[in-house]
Design a protein around this motif. Structure first.
Motif, PDB file in Angstrom:
ATOM      1  N   ASP A 206      51.001  26.928  51.412  1.00  0.00           N
ATOM      2  CA  ASP A 206      50.696  28.336  51.170  1.00  0.00           C
ATOM      3  C   ASP A 206      49.180  28.507  51.286  1.00  0.00           C
ATOM      4  N   GLU A 207      48.742  29.215  52.328  1.00  0.00           N
ATOM      5  CA  GLU A 207      47.295  29.364  52.570  1.00  0.00           C
ATOM      6  C   GLU A 207      46.580  30.027  51.397  1.00  0.00           C
ATOM      7  N   GLY A 208      47.224  31.010  50.778  1.00  0.00           N
ATOM      8  CA  GLY A 208      46.621  31.683  49.628  1.00  0.00           C
ATOM      9  C   GLY A 208      46.455  30.746  48.451  1.00  0.00           C
ATOM     10  N   ALA A 209      47.466  29.922  48.185  1.00  0.00           N
ATOM     11  CA  ALA A 209      47.392  28.962  47.081  1.00  0.00           C
ATOM     12  C   ALA A 209      46.316  27.915  47.341  1.00  0.00           C
ATOM     13  N   THR A 210      46.188  27.496  48.603  1.00  0.00           N
ATOM     14  CA  THR A 210      45.167  26.502  48.954  1.00  0.00           C
ATOM     15  C   THR A 210      43.766  27.094  48.796  1.00  0.00           C
ATOM     16  N   ALA A 211      43.575  28.316  49.242  1.00  0.00           N
ATOM     17  CA  ALA A 211      42.268  28.979  49.097  1.00  0.00           C
ATOM     18  C   ALA A 211      41.917  29.161  47.618  1.00  0.00           C
ATOM     19  N   ALA A 212      42.894  29.537  46.811  1.00  0.00           N
ATOM     20  CA  ALA A 212      42.651  29.704  45.379  1.00  0.00           C
ATOM     21  C   ALA A 212      42.299  28.361  44.726  1.00  0.00           C
ATOM     22  N   ALA A 213      42.957  27.284  45.165  1.00  0.00           N
ATOM     23  CA  ALA A 213      42.647  25.951  44.629  1.00  0.00           C
ATOM     24  C   ALA A 213      41.216  25.550  44.993  1.00  0.00           C
ATOM     25  N   ARG A 214      40.792  25.882  46.193  1.00  0.00           N
ATOM     26  CA  ARG A 214      39.399  25.588  46.582  1.00  0.00           C
ATOM     27  C   ARG A 214      38.416  26.317  45.672  1.00  0.00           C
ATOM     28  N   ALA A 215      38.736  27.560  45.336  1.00  0.00           N
ATOM     29  CA  ALA A 215      37.863  28.333  44.446  1.00  0.00           C
ATOM     30  C   ALA A 215      37.845  27.710  43.050  1.00  0.00           C
ATOM     31  N   ARG A 216      39.012  27.252  42.571  1.00  0.00           N
ATOM     32  CA  ARG A 216      39.056  26.596  41.257  1.00  0.00           C
ATOM     33  C   ARG A 216      38.266  25.288  41.279  1.00  0.00           C
ATOM     34  N   TRP A 217      38.329  24.553  42.405  1.00  0.00           N
ATOM     35  CA  TRP A 217      37.560  23.313  42.563  1.00  0.00           C
ATOM     36  C   TRP A 217      36.065  23.618  42.421  1.00  0.00           C
ATOM     37  N   ALA A 218      35.602  24.631  43.140  1.00  0.00           N
ATOM     38  CA  ALA A 218      34.175  24.989  43.106  1.00  0.00           C
ATOM     39  C   ALA A 218      33.748  25.383  41.692  1.00  0.00           C
ATOM     40  N   SER A 219      34.601  26.124  41.002  1.00  0.00           N
ATOM     41  CA  SER A 219      34.291  26.544  39.638  1.00  0.00           C
ATOM     42  C   SER A 219      34.245  25.344  38.687  1.00  0.00           C
ATOM     43  N   ALA A 220      35.206  24.423  38.824  1.00  0.00           N
ATOM     44  CA  ALA A 220      35.240  23.236  37.975  1.00  0.00           C
ATOM     45  C   ALA A 220      34.043  22.331  38.244  1.00  0.00           C
ATOM     46  N   LYS A 221      33.667  22.213  39.507  1.00  0.00           N
ATOM     47  CA  LYS A 221      32.500  21.398  39.870  1.00  0.00           C
ATOM     48  C   LYS A 221      31.230  21.995  39.265  1.00  0.00           C
ATOM     49  N   ALA A 222      31.099  23.321  39.370  1.00  0.00           N
ATOM     50  CA  ALA A 222      29.928  23.990  38.808  1.00  0.00           C
ATOM     51  C   ALA A 222      29.863  23.835  37.293  1.00  0.00           C
ATOM     52  N   ALA A 223      31.014  23.719  36.643  1.00  0.00           N
ATOM     53  CA  ALA A 223      31.068  23.554  35.187  1.00  0.00           C
ATOM     54  C   ALA A 223      30.798  22.112  34.759  1.00  0.00           C
ATOM     55  N   GLY A 224      30.710  21.183  35.721  1.00  0.00           N
ATOM     56  CA  GLY A 224      30.374  19.803  35.408  1.00  0.00           C
ATOM     57  C   GLY A 224      31.546  18.879  35.144  1.00  0.00           C
ATOM     58  N   HIS A 225      32.761  19.320  35.444  1.00  0.00           N
ATOM     59  CA  HIS A 225      33.929  18.464  35.247  1.00  0.00           C
ATOM     60  C   HIS A 225      33.985  17.378  36.321  1.00  0.00           C
ATOM     61  N   GLY A 226      34.560  16.231  35.981  1.00  0.00           N
ATOM     62  CA  GLY A 226      34.837  15.205  36.971  1.00  0.00           C
ATOM     63  C   GLY A 226      36.025  15.657  37.801  1.00  0.00           C
ATOM     64  N   LEU A 227      35.969  15.458  39.105  1.00  0.00           N
ATOM     65  CA  LEU A 227      37.022  15.951  39.986  1.00  0.00           C
ATOM     66  C   LEU A 227      37.626  14.845  40.834  1.00  0.00           C
ATOM     67  N   SER A 228      38.919  14.984  41.112  1.00  0.00           N
ATOM     68  CA  SER A 228      39.588  14.111  42.066  1.00  0.00           C
ATOM     69  C   SER A 228      40.579  14.966  42.846  1.00  0.00           C
ATOM     70  N   TYR A 229      40.953  14.469  44.016  1.00  0.00           N
ATOM     71  CA  TYR A 229      41.846  15.205  44.907  1.00  0.00           C
ATOM     72  C   TYR A 229      42.932  14.266  45.390  1.00  0.00           C
ATOM     73  N   MET A 230      44.171  14.637  45.128  1.00  0.00           N
ATOM     74  CA  MET A 230      45.329  13.844  45.536  1.00  0.00           C
ATOM     75  C   MET A 230      46.189  14.691  46.470  1.00  0.00           C
ATOM     76  N   LYS A 231      46.653  14.074  47.545  1.00  0.00           N
ATOM     77  CA  LYS A 231      47.497  14.781  48.502  1.00  0.00           C
ATOM     78  C   LYS A 231      48.780  13.981  48.694  1.00  0.00           C
ATOM     79  N   GLN A 232      49.892  14.694  48.791  1.00  0.00           N
ATOM     80  CA  GLN A 232      51.162  14.010  49.030  1.00  0.00           C
ATOM     81  C   GLN A 232      51.172  13.462  50.446  1.00  0.00           C
ATOM     82  N   GLY A 233      51.501  12.179  50.552  1.00  0.00           N
ATOM     83  CA  GLY A 233      51.618  11.530  51.847  1.00  0.00           C
ATOM     84  C   GLY A 233      53.012  10.955  52.002  1.00  0.00           C
ATOM     85  N   ALA A 234      53.210  10.223  53.060  1.00  0.00           N
ATOM     86  CA  ALA A 234      54.530   9.651  53.369  1.00  0.00           C
ATOM     87  C   ALA A 234      55.010   8.700  52.271  1.00  0.00           C
ATOM     88  N   LYS A 235      54.077   8.031  51.580  1.00  0.00           N
ATOM     89  CA  LYS A 235      54.459   7.040  50.576  1.00  0.00           C
ATOM     90  C   LYS A 235      54.134   7.500  49.143  1.00  0.00           C
TER      91      LYS A 235
END
Length: 149
Positions: A114-143
């Motif tokens: 969902d392009e809208g959900a992905t764009a909103a997640a990017r905005a939440r990432w930027a906000s969390a980064k600006a707030a100083g939280h530690g961040l990680s990104y996990m994506k579903q793959g074949a395994k």
């Protein structure tokens, strides 16, 4: 500051992915608070947790009940306090919180198809980064989940 993990769903729905993640939290002795973006999502997740076969038992309840503080998994809509003592927070369907620092770990699940959900997640990432939280990104793959970028 909390460690916030963004979980990019590409192969399964939120209702299929959340029970497995919650099962891992419970297996490790943790408690979880789940903030749903809508009442409909909370209803769907509630049913999904009762019907889950992997794991096959996910005891949970809703934040609007008198026994909320006793629930190992607490479902809610809106940014409410973790009355069950949860150290893990799952954010679904774009739910957000001003309370991230009250948790050790936050898991933000979003539909990568969902392009809208992905764009909103990017905005939440930027906000969390600006707030100083530690961040990680996990994506579903074949395994399964793959740590990315």
């Amino acid at each position: 500051m909390a460690e916030i993990g963004f979980y990019h769903l590409t192969r399964t729905s939120i209702d299929a992915a959340a029970p497995k993640l919650l099962g891992r939290i419970l297996a490790g002795g943790g408690r979880a608070h789940v903030l749903c973006g809508t009442a409909e999502r909370m209803e769907a997740l509630d049913a999904s947790l009762w019907l889950s076969t992997d794991p096959d038992w996910l005891p949970h309840g809703r934040s609007d009940t008198e026994h909320a503080r006793h629930q190992p998994i607490l479902l809610a809509t809106g940014d409410v306090a973790p009355v069950n003592g949860a150290r893990f927070l799952l954010l679904l369907d774009g739910a957000s919180t001003m309370r991230a620092s009250e948790y050790d770990r936050v898991l933000d699940l979003f539909d990568g198809n969902d392009e809208g959900a992905t764009a909103a997640a990017r905005a939440r990432w930027a906000s969390a980064k600006a707030a100083g939280h530690g961040l990680s990104y996990m994506k579903q793959g074949a395994k399964g989940w793959e740590k990315a970028g």
